[in-house]
Scaffold this motif. Structure first.
Motif, PDB file in Angstrom:
ATOM      1  N   SER A   1      -9.390   7.796   7.291  1.00 50.44           N
ATOM      2  CA  SER A   1      -8.459   7.438   6.861  1.00 50.44           C
ATOM      3  C   SER A   1      -6.760   7.683   7.482  1.00 50.44           C
ATOM      4  O   SER A   1      -6.967   8.405   7.856  1.00 50.44           O
ATOM      5  CB  SER A   1      -8.850   7.104   5.600  1.00 50.44           C
ATOM      6  N   VAL A   2      -5.591   6.742   6.943  1.00 48.66           N
ATOM      7  CA  VAL A   2      -4.077   6.838   7.045  1.00 48.66           C
ATOM      8  C   VAL A   2      -3.615   6.712   5.494  1.00 48.66           C
ATOM      9  O   VAL A   2      -4.432   5.851   4.841  1.00 48.66           O
ATOM     10  CB  VAL A   2      -3.259   5.607   8.300  1.00 48.66           C
ATOM     11  N   PRO A   3      -2.912   7.570   5.003  1.00 48.61           N
ATOM     12  CA  PRO A   3      -2.408   7.787   3.986  1.00 48.61           C
ATOM     13  C   PRO A   3      -1.238   6.412   3.786  1.00 48.61           C
ATOM     14  O   PRO A   3      -1.106   5.677   5.629  1.00 48.61           O
ATOM     15  CB  PRO A   3      -1.533   8.801   3.876  1.00 48.61           C
ATOM     16  N   ASP A   4      -1.204   5.679   3.021  1.00 45.40           N
ATOM     17  CA  ASP A   4      -0.229   4.459   2.553  1.00 45.40           C
ATOM     18  C   ASP A   4       1.441   5.368   3.204  1.00 45.40           C
ATOM     19  O   ASP A   4       1.525   6.510   3.019  1.00 45.40           O
ATOM     20  CB  ASP A   4      -0.128   3.882   1.631  1.00 45.40           C
ATOM     21  N   ALA A   5       1.977   4.427   3.190  1.00 45.06           N
ATOM     22  CA  ALA A   5       3.362   4.754   3.206  1.00 45.06           C
ATOM     23  C   ALA A   5       4.212   5.381   2.537  1.00 45.06           C
ATOM     24  O   ALA A   5       4.577   7.074   2.612  1.00 45.06           O
ATOM     25  CB  ALA A   5       5.162   3.622   3.392  1.00 45.06           C
ATOM     26  N   GLY A   6       4.345   5.498   1.068  1.00 46.00           N
ATOM     27  CA  GLY A   6       4.475   6.598   0.175  1.00 46.00           C
ATOM     28  C   GLY A   6       3.900   7.768   0.385  1.00 46.00           C
ATOM     29  O   GLY A   6       4.629   8.678  -0.534  1.00 46.00           O
ATOM     30  N   MET A   7       2.504   7.520   0.671  1.00 46.54           N
ATOM     31  CA  MET A   7       1.683   8.698   0.293  1.00 46.54           C
ATOM     32  C   MET A   7       2.237   9.475   1.592  1.00 46.54           C
ATOM     33  O   MET A   7       2.570  11.267   1.304  1.00 46.54           O
ATOM     34  CB  MET A   7       0.295   8.547   0.813  1.00 46.54           C
ATOM     35  N   LEU A   8       2.304   9.590   3.054  1.00 43.62           N
ATOM     36  CA  LEU A   8       3.093   9.839   4.116  1.00 43.62           C
ATOM     37  C   LEU A   8       3.795  10.551   3.246  1.00 43.62           C
ATOM     38  O   LEU A   8       4.695  11.476   3.897  1.00 43.62           O
ATOM     39  CB  LEU A   8       3.303   8.694   5.124  1.00 43.62           C
ATOM     40  N   VAL A   9       4.512   9.488   2.542  1.00 47.99           N
ATOM     41  CA  VAL A   9       6.742  10.168   2.145  1.00 47.99           C
ATOM     42  C   VAL A   9       6.667  11.544   1.697  1.00 47.99           C
ATOM     43  O   VAL A   9       6.804  12.190   1.816  1.00 47.99           O
ATOM     44  CB  VAL A   9       7.858   9.473   1.601  1.00 47.99           C
ATOM     45  N   ARG A  10       4.805  11.454   0.472  1.00 46.62           N
ATOM     46  CA  ARG A  10       4.891  12.975  -0.345  1.00 46.62           C
ATOM     47  C   ARG A  10       4.329  13.828   0.587  1.00 46.62           C
ATOM     48  O   ARG A  10       4.678  15.056   0.165  1.00 46.62           O
ATOM     49  CB  ARG A  10       3.610  12.641  -1.322  1.00 46.62           C
ATOM     50  N   ILE A  11       3.602  13.512   1.523  1.00 46.43           N
ATOM     51  CA  ILE A  11       3.366  13.910   2.458  1.00 46.43           C
ATOM     52  C   ILE A  11       4.407  15.309   3.186  1.00 46.43           C
ATOM     53  O   ILE A  11       4.009  16.593   3.486  1.00 46.43           O
ATOM     54  CB  ILE A  11       2.028  14.296   3.260  1.00 46.43           C
ATOM     55  N   ALA A  12       5.145  14.498   3.783  1.00 41.34           N
ATOM     56  CA  ALA A  12       5.960  14.964   4.697  1.00 41.34           C
ATOM     57  C   ALA A  12       6.920  16.122   3.791  1.00 41.34           C
ATOM     58  O   ALA A  12       7.427  17.264   4.280  1.00 41.34           O
ATOM     59  CB  ALA A  12       7.491  14.393   5.152  1.00 41.34           C
ATOM     60  N   GLY A  13       6.866  15.338   2.364  1.00 40.16           N
ATOM     61  CA  GLY A  13       8.253  16.451   1.592  1.00 40.16           C
ATOM     62  C   GLY A  13       7.165  17.456   1.318  1.00 40.16           C
ATOM     63  O   GLY A  13       7.861  18.885   1.089  1.00 40.16           O
TER      64      GLY A  13
END
Length: 67
Positions: free
Chosen positions: A40-52
């Motif tokens: 699966s792929v995280p959505d855009a909002g989650m991707l920002v949270r993962i990066a943080g």
């Protein structure tokens, strides 16, 4: 590297387990495992949270050059 491989690599560099990252993000360990294996792929909002959470940038996770 794929997005999942980038997430796994960044997580390991921070000395975090999948469980630790999942706790920081408020998701299950299984969700982290699915991202890392490409199921699966995280959505855009989650991707920002993962990066943080991993103290990196979305561009780094996506394997893109910084502008």
């Amino acid at each position: 590297m794929t997005l999942g491989q980038q997430i796994a690599s960044a997580r390991r560099e921070k000395g975090m387990t999948q469980e630790m990252l999942a706790e920081k993000l408020g998701v299950t360990r299984q969700a982290v495992a699915r991202w890392e294996t490409g199921l699966s792929v995280p959505d855009a909002g989650m991707l920002v949270r993962i990066a943080g959470a991993l103290d990196t940038t979305v561009n780094d996770l996506l394997g893109e050059e910084e502008p």
